[in-house]
Structure formats: C-alpha cells, structure tokens
Write a protein that holds these residues in place. Structure first.
Motif, mmCIF file in Angstrom:
data_model
loop_
_atom_site.group_PDB
_atom_site.id
_atom_site.type_symbol
_atom_site.label_atom_id
_atom_site.label_comp_id
_atom_site.label_asym_id
_atom_site.label_seq_id
_atom_site.Cartn_x
_atom_site.Cartn_y
_atom_site.Cartn_z
ATOM 1 N N TYR A 1 0.866 -1.173 0.000
ATOM 2 C CA TYR A 1 0.000 0.000 0.000
ATOM 3 C C TYR A 1 0.907 1.229 0.000
ATOM 4 N N ASP A 2 0.321 2.368 -0.243
ATOM 5 C CA ASP A 2 1.138 3.528 -0.599
ATOM 6 C C ASP A 2 2.136 3.921 0.485
ATOM 7 N N GLU B 1 -6.210 3.933 3.874
ATOM 8 C CA GLU B 1 -5.386 3.257 2.877
ATOM 9 C C GLU B 1 -5.558 1.736 2.865
ATOM 10 N N VAL C 1 -8.010 0.287 0.437
ATOM 11 C CA VAL C 1 -7.617 0.102 -0.960
ATOM 12 C C VAL C 1 -7.149 -1.341 -1.159
ATOM 13 N N ARG D 1 -7.694 4.355 -5.132
ATOM 14 C CA ARG D 1 -6.783 5.383 -4.651
ATOM 15 C C ARG D 1 -7.320 6.778 -4.987
#
Lengths: 145, 298, 139
Positions: A22-23, C19, C22, C55
C-alpha cells in the motif's frame, strides 16, 4: 508500523517484496532504501517482486524513483522477477519504467549487478588519472561513513 | 386449464406402456437409416424417461415449459440433445424426437375423448403448445453445444498454430504464421511471456516472416510484448519484417525505436548467439557450409 | 445495458476511508474475478484498475465506496466496479482523462490507465457533488 526489510549482501542491498503493497509502505521503503544507500555506500540495489501479483502506477512510480535516486547516489537498481501478467498490465497502464534495469530472477539480477560493478572498475582503471579503482568488493560498502 | 392438464397427464400415465411402443416404432420408422447412430434399447430408455417426466409436468397446469415444473423435462432433453449432437444427428432429427410423440399421443386422446370434440381440441392444443416449445428447446441446446465445440476448436487451433520453440539454451523463438488479429496476438504474446518465465530464457525471437500484413493494433501488441518482456528481464528481437509490413508500420506511425529488428530469423539467432557469448565455427574436417551467414541463403 | 445475474453471487459494497481499504478492495476484486474464471492476465488488469480507482476515491474524493458486482449480458460474464465519492468533483473531465494529467502527485495514469485496462469505462462528475466511475471487464 510495517516495514519491508532490506538485506545487505556485500556491496549490494536486497529487497524482497512479499506483502500486499500500500502507498505508505511503498513510501517508507523508498525512504529506508535511499537512507541505507547513503549510510552504507552500497553500489547496487536489487528489488525482487516475484511474489507481487500487482504493480499499479503508484508502485511503478516508487520503483522508478528508487532507481533514479540510487543512480544519483552512485548505485544501480535491478528489478527482478516481474510476473508476465503484471508486466502486460503495467505496459497497458502506460508505464514502461525506462531507466530501470530488469532481470528474470534474483540470480540473474545479482550477476548483472556484479558484472556492472566489475565493468565500472575496469573502466575506471582504464583512464585512471586520479585514483585507483576499489579492488575488493566486499567491505567497500563500509568505507564511507 | 388445470382440468385439461390433469386429463392429459392421466392419459399419459394410463397409456404409458402402449404410448412407448407406438412412439419407439414411429421413431424407428422415421429414423430407419440412423440405426447406426443409436441403439434401440437406449432410444427406448430415453422415450420411457421422457413420458414419465412429461406426465407430472403437464399435471402442474402450465404449458409454459420455461417454468420450474418443466425443469426435469428440459434437463432430460438437454442431455439427449447434447449426446445426439455428438453422435452426429442433425438438429431437425433431434427435434423430431419430441415431435414424433404427437401422433401416438393424439391417437390416445382421440380414443379417450372422441365424443367430446371441444375437450379433444383443448387437450391437443395444450399438448402441442408444450411439445413445440420442447422441440425448439432441443434445437437451442444443440446450437449452444455446437458453439462450445467451435469455440474450443478455435482455442486449440490458436494454441497449435503458434508454438514457442527453444532454439538454444536461453533462446526462444516464436515463428508466427498467417494473419494476426489482435485477439490471437494477445494469446500468443501471453504464452510467450509465460514460457520466458518457465524456461528462464533471456532472449526471445518473434519471427513474423509468415505474416502477410499487420494493422495498428497488432503492431502495438507486438510492441507491448517487447516492452513487457523487457520489464520481466528478457529481450525480444523481431525478425522477418516484410517490406510491406515495414511500410505499414512507418505509415501507421508506430514507433519501433528501441526494438531490435533483424531481417531474418537466422540474423536474429546470430545476434542471440553473440549476446550469449557463443559463435558457430566451421568444422575444419568437413566441407559443407555451416557458417552463420550460410544459414540465410535459402 | 447488462443486467445483474440472479444467481452469480450478489453485489458487494466496500467502503474506502483509509489506505488499508484500498488493499481490501483489491483483494475483494481479485477473489471475484478469479471466481468468474477470468484469466490471470485479465484478473491482474481488473485488480490494477481497481487499485488506481480506489486510490483516486480516497485521495481526490476524500473517501467513498466501491461496489463490486458480477454481471451477465448476452451470455457473456463480466465484472462491474462502481467507485463513488461525494468529494469536490472533477472540473474538466476530458483533461482528467489525459495521460500524464495529475493533481495528486502521481504519474497521472490513474483514470486514463484504468480506462485502457477495462472494457467499459464511464465517468460522471459534478463539481461540488462528487465523482462516480463505472468500469466493467467482460470475459
């Protein structure tokens, strides 16, 4: 906070991504890697993504960034083990990762890094005017503070 | 309607045995020349099963065969239709299996209700409505099963027509022959990339000598494959680009820059050998021409 | 318009607020695509598009939700994903669909890229109201 472990192997850093990215995790890895390159003076970074079943534009950009940043810090990056479906999807997405070296697996990736380091050593000795090329690969990573 | 359904199903039930005899006889007479395709015992069993399911379905009171009451009948017919399609029956022969029950059935109806013209007409109409739909249903099933066969064959042909071959340790070749459409190109490319992973080959040669033309989509697919292979850590060489294709590619504005292209498969193979640090040398003892350049004189 | 198949599993709605959501969307989409029998390549394309769009919903829309639903039409099977948010909306939809256009610091491939990965793509957006992206992939 989750972190992707970075292993040191002689003058190289080895990263195996085995978790769902994930980011924030990607950003942390980017920071940790550049940090460690600076601290250890590593000459190469190998990122293995054979366990990843997806690379989206964010992760792709992170990989491209790592390659570019390490290049500036005199280390080259090899990306290994990208699966066919992931490669097809990345291309379709419009990401070609120019400037990122690739290899089929970790073995080939290490060969590539070693070969490049050796070629560089030869090239430096060739037009050597100011400094002899570092001879011993292991330990080299430590000769910078 | 409910009353008529009951009458019809009663008659079917009571006369099941002699209906079966007459129906099978009618089928045998009509299909005399198909003795080769189906055994009498099998045929009789299918007829018997149909009659045993038809009665209860009719008794449910609706002649719309898409309803749940008709599920068992449709299931039976779907099975029969599929197996007959495989045995080589034509769609009309398969539909006649259902239609030919009408004559014996109507004969029984007439025998039972002969005096009551109105009721007879009602029953015949109800039975006809259901049987006609069932007949058409067998044709439908026949068609879908044929389409499945065609789809499977297309898939098999696609795989057969584009084998990925190993030229040398670490060198794969994909000789493509015939017109490339974008669907086929995609399948071919996926199997090439898969084989690269399986074999660990670092060089793959896409030979399009046998491809008469390419359009923009196909050219782009080729390009995408080269890029995808690079992302995986392998290099693609495209060989055998005919003059017409070269012209098309330039006219279409497809950018082949950064892609290694060679005139012939032999040239591409020579490049692959060089990349691997290998070379072909002439055996001093023999006279024949085995040099690298000799290969592309054909 | 494709209609929802009665038996082939119901639609499922997932919220996208943080997050980790996602990642959950990606996993849910992967499971559905695999269950529908999509090839590995198509599964990867659908999941990657889902990742991009989820996102966007999180970063540009300030969160929202994603509906995952198997669909059938004319004997074909597909998977439809609807991403919806009540965020600021997109002022210039055409510009947002251009390769390389970015507001989120990415490479600007989120919308245009997922459009290429999917068969059907529909974008609705109104400034001040929100954005809805509907995509589908057919087997």
């Amino acid at each position: 906070m989750d972190r992707i472990p970075i292993l040191r192997m002689g003058p190289f850093l080895l990263v195996t991504i085995q978790v769902d990215m994930y980011d924030q995790l990607a950003l942390t890895l980017q920071e940790d890697l550049t940090d460690l390159i600076a601290r250890s003076g590593a000459r190469g970074v190998l990122i293995d993504i054979s366990a990843l079943d997806l690379v989206d534009s964010f992760m792709g950009r992170m990989i491209a960034n790592i390659a570019q940043m390490s290049r500036i810090m005199d280390a080259r990056t090899v990306l290994t083990g990208m699966r066919p479906a992931v490669a097809i999807t990345l291309v379709e997405l419009g990401m070609q990762l120019p400037g990122v070296r690739t290899a089929l697996n970790v073995d080939r990736g290490m060969e590539l890094l070693r070969a490049e380091l050796a070629a560089e050593a030869v090239a430096t000795t060739g037009d050597d005017e100011w400094e002899p090329a570092p001879q011993a690969e292991p330990g080299h990573a430590d000769d910078q503070p | 309607m409910a009353a008529s359904g009951t009458t019809l199903s009663d008659i079917v039930k009571r006369h099941e045995a002699d209906l079966l005899v007459d129906w099978v006889a009618a089928l045998r007479a009509a299909d005399a020349r198909r003795d080769d395709l189906i055994r009498e015992s099998e045929l009789r069993e299918q007829c018997r099963e149909f009659l045993s399911l038809f009665g209860p379905a009719v008794a449910a009171g609706t002649d719309d065969v898409r309803t749940a009451a008709w599920d068992p009948v449709r299931e039976l017919l779907a099975g029969i239709s599929r197996s007959r399609a495989q045995q080589g029956f034509s769609p009309s022969e398969i539909a006649s299996f259902v239609f030919s029950v009408k004559r014996p059935l109507f004969a029984r109806l007439r025998q039972e209700l002969g005096g009551d013209g109105g009721r007879l007409a009602d029953e015949v109409m109800a039975a006809t409505a259901a049987l006609d739909q069932l007949g058409l249903y067998t044709t439908e099933v026949y068609q879908t099963s044929r389409e499945d066969v065609i789809r499977r064959q297309q898939q098999e042909m696609m795989e057969l027509s584009t084998p990925v071959v190993k030229l040398w340790d670490g060198v794969l070749a994909l000789p493509m022959i015939g017109t490339l459409d974008s669907g086929r190109t995609q399948v071919v490319m996926e199997s090439l990339l898969q084989r690269i992973v399986e074999t660990g080959a670092e060089i793959a040669i896409l030979d399009i000598t046998g491809v008469p033309t390419v359009d923009t989509l196909v050219a782009q697919h080729l390009l995408k494959t080269v890029t995808a292979a690079r992302l995986m850590g392998a290099e693609c060489i495209i060989s055998g680009i005919r003059p017409q294709i070269a012209q098309t590619i330039v006219h279409l504005g497809v950018d082949l820059q950064g892609v290694l292209t060679k005139a012939s498969l032999a040239d591409a193979f020579a490049v692959a050998m060089r990349r691997k640090g290998l070379r072909v040398v002439k055996d001093a003892g023999r006279g024949s021409d085995v040099g690298g350049r000799g290969l592309d004189r054909t | 318009m494709p209609t929802t198949s009665p038996d082939a599993a119901r639609a499922e709605t997932l919220s996208i607020a943080v997050e980790a959501d996602v990642v959950r969307v990606r996993q849910a989409v992967r499971t559905r695509a695999a269950a529908l029998g999509f090839s590995i390549v198509d599964q990867t394309k659908v999941v990657t598009a889902a990742s991009e769009l989820a996102r966007n919903t999180l970063k540009h829309g300030g969160g929202g939700h994603c509906r995952v639903e198997p669909v059938t039409a004319g004997g074909r099977v597909g998977l439809r994903l609807v991403f919806e948010d009540q965020g600021p909306g997109i002022p210039d939809v055409r510009l947002a669909l251009t390769d390389g256009y970015t507001t989120g610091g990415g490479m600007g491939l989120g919308l245009s890229g997922s459009r290429r990965l999917m068969t059907d793509f529909d974008l609705w957006s109104e400034v001040g109201k929100g954005t809805r992206v509907t995509v589908a992939k057919w087997k």
